[in-house]
Write a protein that holds these residues in place. Structure first.
Motif, mmCIF file in Angstrom:
data_model
loop_
_atom_site.group_PDB
_atom_site.id
_atom_site.type_symbol
_atom_site.label_atom_id
_atom_site.label_comp_id
_atom_site.label_asym_id
_atom_site.label_seq_id
_atom_site.Cartn_x
_atom_site.Cartn_y
_atom_site.Cartn_z
ATOM 1 N N VAL A 1 0.710 -1.210 -0.108
ATOM 2 C CA VAL A 1 0.118 0.337 0.008
ATOM 3 C C VAL A 1 0.881 1.356 -0.013
ATOM 4 C CG1 VAL A 1 -1.812 1.214 1.218
ATOM 5 C CG2 VAL A 1 -1.744 -1.051 1.349
ATOM 6 N N GLU A 2 0.486 2.137 -0.917
ATOM 7 C CA GLU A 2 1.199 3.376 -0.854
ATOM 8 C C GLU A 2 0.984 4.384 0.397
ATOM 9 O OE1 GLU A 2 -0.519 2.912 -5.022
ATOM 10 O OE2 GLU A 2 -1.264 2.578 -2.894
ATOM 11 N N ALA A 3 2.062 4.909 0.768
ATOM 12 C CA ALA A 3 1.795 6.080 1.889
ATOM 13 C C ALA A 3 1.416 7.380 1.212
ATOM 14 C CB ALA A 3 3.304 6.463 2.350
ATOM 15 N N GLY A 4 0.490 8.066 1.898
ATOM 16 C CA GLY A 4 0.065 9.217 1.575
ATOM 17 C C GLY A 4 -1.274 9.353 1.062
ATOM 18 N N PRO A 5 -1.792 10.454 0.312
ATOM 19 C CA PRO A 5 -3.252 10.666 -0.087
ATOM 20 C C PRO A 5 -3.162 10.104 -1.719
ATOM 21 C CG PRO A 5 -1.949 12.866 -0.033
ATOM 22 C CD PRO A 5 -1.192 11.853 0.389
ATOM 23 N N ARG A 6 -2.364 9.864 -2.561
ATOM 24 C CA ARG A 6 -2.076 9.607 -3.697
ATOM 25 C C ARG A 6 -1.968 8.250 -4.048
ATOM 26 N NH1 ARG A 6 -4.402 14.592 -3.851
ATOM 27 N NH2 ARG A 6 -2.732 16.383 -3.676
ATOM 28 N N ALA A 7 -2.736 7.642 -4.994
ATOM 29 C CA ALA A 7 -2.476 6.241 -5.524
ATOM 30 C C ALA A 7 -1.300 6.424 -6.566
ATOM 31 C CB ALA A 7 -3.446 5.633 -6.264
ATOM 32 N N LEU A 8 -0.045 5.501 -6.497
ATOM 33 C CA LEU A 8 1.101 5.823 -7.032
ATOM 34 C C LEU A 8 1.311 4.562 -7.774
ATOM 35 C CD1 LEU A 8 2.979 7.406 -4.222
ATOM 36 C CD2 LEU A 8 1.726 8.571 -6.148
ATOM 37 N N ASN B 1 0.047 1.378 -7.110
ATOM 38 C CA ASN B 1 -0.309 -0.056 -6.596
ATOM 39 C C ASN B 1 -1.621 -0.188 -6.082
ATOM 40 O OD1 ASN B 1 2.422 -0.594 -6.793
ATOM 41 N ND2 ASN B 1 2.674 -1.049 -4.558
ATOM 42 N N ARG B 2 -2.308 0.892 -6.076
ATOM 43 C CA ARG B 2 -3.980 0.933 -5.739
ATOM 44 C C ARG B 2 -4.446 2.135 -6.301
ATOM 45 N NH1 ARG B 2 -1.761 -2.557 -3.357
ATOM 46 N NH2 ARG B 2 -2.130 -3.360 -1.375
ATOM 47 N N SER B 3 -4.260 1.746 -7.882
ATOM 48 C CA SER B 3 -4.914 2.676 -8.780
ATOM 49 C C SER B 3 -5.868 2.307 -9.656
ATOM 50 C CB SER B 3 -3.501 3.093 -9.634
ATOM 51 O OG SER B 3 -2.731 3.832 -8.904
ATOM 52 N N ILE B 4 -6.778 3.375 -9.980
ATOM 53 C CA ILE B 4 -7.657 3.071 -11.310
ATOM 54 C C ILE B 4 -7.013 3.760 -12.503
ATOM 55 C CG2 ILE B 4 -9.849 3.747 -12.239
ATOM 56 C CD1 ILE B 4 -10.874 3.913 -9.438
ATOM 57 N N LEU B 5 -6.745 2.942 -13.561
ATOM 58 C CA LEU B 5 -6.103 3.302 -14.687
ATOM 59 C C LEU B 5 -7.065 3.276 -15.885
ATOM 60 C CD1 LEU B 5 -2.810 0.861 -14.418
ATOM 61 C CD2 LEU B 5 -3.061 3.446 -13.724
#
Length: 572
Positions: A419-426, A428-432
């Protein structure tokens, strides 16, 4: 301390964005925000899930913890109690003097009680309160990996501080020397949150929506109001209490004055669509915020002499302002950590204790790290509760397969790795999604994210080819900077260009995220454009999906076409 602590648990808890971090002999075992595991966005609850995962990952019990680092110091609040008497000197602030004094006193007592709670939870550990801005400074600087830099922290409130300038250098461990501070009631975060609430969105959550709305407005309409309300000084800025009364830390005391409403507009009903006046107010707020932040950056350069800048605090999530600082060329390079807000202070507080106790163990695992939370490499997925879903396993060509589906117009959730740290998906937990598809922004907003139609979507690009489309001129690994775009971007991928001509860019290298790099390369081979739309794997009002179950719920309840979950292709 009597001995150097080997196991340090850093905590952000009881306020908002609860999170935990664990240092073991100087090495960062992990960090995760509680919301990613509990499903409660911006939760203030004690981070039970996060702590359990961290200790389990390290093979430790609560009794093995030597020190608990907490991200606030209660005594610092008490100093504001007598200082509140200065408000009695002006008719504009007199009515806030007593409630402010009692409010800060109550928070001091409440914070002390929280420390007592932590002592009960970890009876063998020493509980260490850390100055809030110092925690911000340390994570901002340590995460950069630089040996020296100016450090600028801007938030709503940390004890009494709202803005600090410091100089960071690395000897055996990261060291911070604070140089200047601005105290409440002069607070950029307070002003931006107050206007966000006035405009009908949730303070402390939806400031990004106001930043997006600002691109549609004309700042000239309310520019004089904010010139009076937020005045710069030689060393910083001040806030006019006639527009924004000093905070009281009590409910029932508004942050907006009647004069502000008279000079701008009445509060917007959240159920009503924003009008031109709301767009213009947002534009003026954003413009003045950018001006003040650039002014503070110039001040940080002046007092430190550094050519590099680290920026932390909740205000650092204003990516348009950060982009303006980069464009101005005050510094050779600007860095914002992946978790610049309060959650990240869990790591910063742990680093503070590690540094202050004379540990000779080097700090490891913090510099340029963003994938710090749990992973689920072989999840057990029970789809019987979701009869509409079906899955198939993908082989070693998952990146090629995903790129092909995206090129064909599918909108896909991606759940892989930690899981990413912080408020943005980078990544690993994204919608593309493909930025080349007609109507993709409208479809994403209306059927996937369930949010306002004016909200833009960010691009994720190969770092080695980002210059073809974006003019930022430096890497942006954590989606924390808005960049101007090239003519090629305007022509080929207008879906990722906001109304103000910028894009909140994320650049990706193979070292940072190999799978995402492979997907972008494969998409580029098919389309000629190594750029994708990247937004967080969640729907409005929910946190980024931290667990497989949360990701499956997101697929089942949104307009996603498919979910790639650790090599499993799941469709409806």
């Amino acid at each position: 301390m009597d001995q150097v602590p080997g196991v340090i648990l850093g905590l952000c808890s009881f306020t908002h964005d609860s999170a935990a971090a664990l240092l073991v002999h100087g090495k960062l075992v992990g960090f995760v925000e509680e919301e990613r595991l509990s499903g409660q966005k911006h939760t203030r609850e004690y981070p039970h899930h996060a702590i359990a995962w961290l200790l389990g990952r390290a093979g430790l019990a609560p009794t093995d913890v030597d020190a608990v680092a907490y991200n606030f110091q209660p005594a610092r609040y008490l100093a504001e109690v007598p200082a509140s008497a200065r408000l009695l000197l002006s008719s504009a602030t007199r009515s806030r003097a007593l409630p402010r004094a009692t409010g800060f006193a109550k928070v001091a007592v409440r914070t002390q009680r929280r420390l007592q709670y932590l002592r009960r939870e970890f009876p063998r550990a020493r509980v260490v309160p850390v100055l809030h801005h110092r925690a911000h400074q340390l994570i901002a600087f340590a995460a950069s990996g630089w040996h020296e830099a100016a450090v600028l922290v801007m938030d709503s409130l940390g004890e009494r501080q709202t803005t600090t300038v410091a100089h960071g250098h690395y000897a055996e461990r990261p060291c911070i020397r604070s140089l200047e501070e601005i105290r409440d009631p002069a607070s950029l975060g307070y002003v931006y949150g107050a206007v966000t609430e006035h405009l009908g969105w949730r303070r402390g959550d939806e400031e990004g929506t106001v930043m997006a709305l600002a691109a549609l407005g004309d700042a000239a309409r309310f520019r004089p109001v904010f010139a009076r309300a937020l005045r710069t000084t030689a060393t910083g800025f001040v806030v006019d209490p006639a527009y924004f009364p000093p905070r009281a830390l009590h409910s029932g005391y508004p942050r907006i004055s009647p004069l502000f409403t008279t000079d701008t507009c009445p509060p917007r009903n959240p159920e009503e669509p924003p009008q031109q006046v709301h767009q213009d107010l947002a534009a003026a707020l954003q413009e003045r915020t950018e001006q003040v932040m650039r002014h503070l950056a110039r001040r940080a350069h002046r007092v430190t002499g550094s050519r590099r800048l680290c920026v932390g605090g909740g205000v650092a999530t204003n990516c348009v302002s950060i982009g303006r600082i980069v464009e101005e060329g005050i510094f050779d390079e600007v860095f914002v950590p992946p978790a610049p807000g309060d959650a990240g202070t869990a790591i910063g507080a742990a680093i503070a204790v590690h540094a202050d106790t004379g540990s000779r163990q080097p700090l490891e695992g913090v510099a340029r790290a963003c994938y710090l939370g749990p992973s689920y490499p072989q999840p057990h997925l029970d789809l019987t509760r979701r009869p509409g879903l079906k899955q198939k396993m993908l082989g070693g060509e998952a990146a090629e397969f995903l790129a092909d589906q995206l090129a064909q117009g599918m909108i896909v959730g991606l759940f892989q790795g930690r899981v990413e740290a912080g408020p943005r998906a980078l990544g690993n937990r994204s919608i593309l999604a493909s930025p080349l598809e007609n109507g993709v922004v409208e479809r994403l907003n209306a059927t996937v994210k369930f949010r306002e139609s004016f909200r833009p979507f960010a691009p994720i690009a190969l770092a080695e080819r980002a210059g073809e489309f974006f003019t930022l001129g430096q890497d942006a690994p954590y989606m924390s900077m808005a960049s101007q775009v090239t003519a090629k971007a305007r022509e080929q991928i207008p879906a990722v260009v906001h109304a103000n001509g910028t894009s909140r860019l994320q650049t990706v290298t193979a070292q940072q995220n190999l799978f995402m790099h492979d997907v972008l390369q494969a998409f580029g081979r098919r389309t000629g454009v190594p750029v994708l739309i990247n937004t967080s794997l969640n729907v409005r009002g929910k946190p980024i999906c931290g667990t497989p179950e949360m990701a499956l719920d997101c697929l089942a309840t949104s307009g996603l076409d498919a979910l790639l979950l650790e090599g499993r292709w799941i469709t409806k």
